[in-house]
Scaffold this active site. Structure first.
Site, mmCIF file in Angstrom:
data_model
loop_
_atom_site.group_PDB
_atom_site.id
_atom_site.type_symbol
_atom_site.label_atom_id
_atom_site.label_comp_id
_atom_site.label_asym_id
_atom_site.label_seq_id
_atom_site.Cartn_x
_atom_site.Cartn_y
_atom_site.Cartn_z
ATOM 1 N N GLY A 258 -18.932 -30.827 -43.091
ATOM 2 C CA GLY A 258 -20.324 -30.412 -43.277
ATOM 3 C C GLY A 258 -21.215 -31.450 -42.630
ATOM 4 O O GLY A 258 -20.816 -32.097 -41.657
ATOM 5 N N CYS A 261 -24.399 -32.988 -38.463
ATOM 6 C CA CYS A 261 -23.975 -33.114 -37.057
ATOM 7 C C CYS A 261 -22.846 -32.178 -36.638
ATOM 8 O O CYS A 261 -23.031 -31.373 -35.731
ATOM 9 C CB CYS A 261 -23.586 -34.560 -36.767
ATOM 10 S SG CYS A 261 -25.011 -35.654 -36.821
#
Ligand code: NAD
Length: 432
Positions: A258, A261
């Site tokens: 998650g 980025c």
């Protein structure tokens, strides 16, 4: 010592600006978020990052670090201007460059001599040219646009910035190259990659997409291990001892990646490939696999608690997308919470740092606990979503006594399955 402006003081801009001040430069941090700037000027740090608060306060005190919303004054005073604004994904996965464009426009309007404009934000290949054109519309003097992607990891951002694996500088100007190499001279030249702007932009996307690929790869292996009765942790260990793969490979099975980025950059590179008619199916599957992985804990919870979850009390440990950060952007916890809310579960959550950030998204839909052990009182299942170190050393006997049913679904493989069985837990983890 250089005079530097950093436009955008979020995770990357604030760490970059503060570390550059710590290295002896004079840095002005600029943001359009007035509250953020007011807070910073009063020593209130908007994000949680180990060691950052002391550095910000120290450099404000010694006068090397200031914060303002006045972009024009800041740009005029500086010889290097970093753009570190957000580049969030659009609905179709392409990159929203609105903030980068707006920052570039502010720079163009306030150019008063040669400056190096540095793209620190993660931007699609070719954005350096976009920024140059925007500045040229407002200013016809000399300037250079450099790509200098950032590789810091949230949770260890300050030490990553100060001890980088590599520094990438993308420019075709020898003048700008010298200025940037001087700026980073403390870090030595061995790990410095000097290249053209587009290659530097690509290095960032390629790196993040490759790391995400490793995660989806090992999660697929984990899913196979579950079917076949193999142990993914041992598979990872066996793989990582191969020097070509390496001990630091991203081969830890879990509930998926998650953060701000990986999801965004994988989507971005898929989109860039599609726009250029290059087949990049691997990456599309990396994303599909990750989405499925984030949803895969529900079945495990149902296996222990029962198909019908209505009215059950389930406790989640961990909201941040990884430990040592308060960032919940694209966190697997949010996906699991949505699935459980849709099924009428009473959810209680505990995270040592990220509850405040999560509350902005989850509001009153869940109950926020303030004590790790007590959070499990009368619960039917404990679900682990972030591998915070304090979770690993919790007194499991006490936890078991407090629970209604001793069910644990471990999305991060933090406990030993044999140990959990011995203690009387019904325990399911990932790929073991
Ligand atoms: P962020 O959302 O935390 O911060 C962005 C900041 O920019 C905000 O404070 C916002 O108010 C400000 N801003 C937006 N437009 C502005 C403008 N025109 N002028 C001044 N300020 C403006 O974002 P972040 O996580 O720091 O990410 C920034 C960039 O760095 C992104 O491209 C991201 O992909 C990249 N990056 C992030 C990380 C990370 O771990 N967060 C790591 C490496 C690279």
């Amino acid at each position: 010592m250089k005079k530097i402006t950093v436009i955008g003081v979020g995770y990357v801009g604030l760490v970059t600006g503060t570390c550059l001040a710590e290295m002896g430069n004079e840095v002005i941090g600029v943001d359009i978020d007035r509250k953020r700037i007011d807070d910073l000027n009063h020593g209130v740090i908007p994000i949680y990052e180990q060691g950052l608060e002391e550095l910000v306060k120290g450099n404000i005190k010694n006068g090397r670090l200031t914060f303002t919303t006045d972009v024009s004054g800041a740009v005029r005073e500086s010889e290097i201007v970093f753009i570190a604004v957000g580049t969030p994904p659009m609905f179709d996965g392409s990159v929203n460059l609105e903030y980068v464009r707006s920052a570039a426009k502010s720079v163009g309007e306030n150019m008063n001599g040669y400056k190096v404009i540095v793209n620190k934000s993660t931007v699609p290949i070719g954005t350096g040219d976009v920024v140059s054109r925007i500045i040229e519309e407002k200013y016809n003097g000399e300037f250079d646009v450099v790509s200098n992607p950032e590789f810091l990891r949230e949770g260890t951002a300050v030490s990553d910035f100060m001890n980088p694996d590599r520094v990438v500088i993308g420019t075709s100007s020898t003048k700008a190259e010298k200025i940037m190499c001087d700026l980073y001279s403390n870090f030595g030249t061995e790990n410095m990659v000097v290249t053209d702007v587009k290659t530097a932009e690509m290095i960032k996307y390629a790196s993040n997409s490759f790391l995400a690929t490793e995660i989806s790869f090992i999660n697929s292996i984990a899913n196979l291990c579950e079917k076949l009765g193999a142990d993914v942790e041992k598979v990872s260990q066996g793989m990582m001892l191969d020097k070509r793969i390496g001990q630091k490979a991203f081969l830890h099975a879990g509930v998926g990646y998650g953060g701000s980025c990986f999801p965004k950059d994988v989507k971005g590179l898929i989109q860039i490939a599609q726009e250029n008619n290059v087949r990049f199916g691997i990456l599309e599957e990396v994303e599909n696999t990750n989405n499925a992985q984030k949803q895969s804990l529900l079945g495990k919870i149902q296996k222990l608690v029962g198909q019908d979850l209505r009215g059950k009390n389930i406790v989640l440990w961990g909201l941040a997308f990884k430990p040592h950060t308060d960032d919940v952007r694209e966190a697997p916890a949010l996906v699991v919470i949505k699935q459980l809310l849709d099924r009428g579960v009473n959810i209680r959550v505990f995270d040592p740092i990220a509850q405040k950030q999560a509350e902005k998204i989850l509001g009153e839909s869940v109950f926020y606990e303030s004590n790790l052990e007590d959070s499990v009182k009368n619960s039917d299942c404990l679900v682990i979503l972030t591998e915070w170190p304090e979770f690993k050393v919790v007194d499991l006997d006490k936890v078991k006594k407090k629970m209604n049913e001793a069910n644990v679904v471990d999305g991060r493989n933090i406990f030993d399955p044999n140990e959990m069985k011995k203690k009387g837990f019904k325990y399911i983890s990932v790929g073991r």
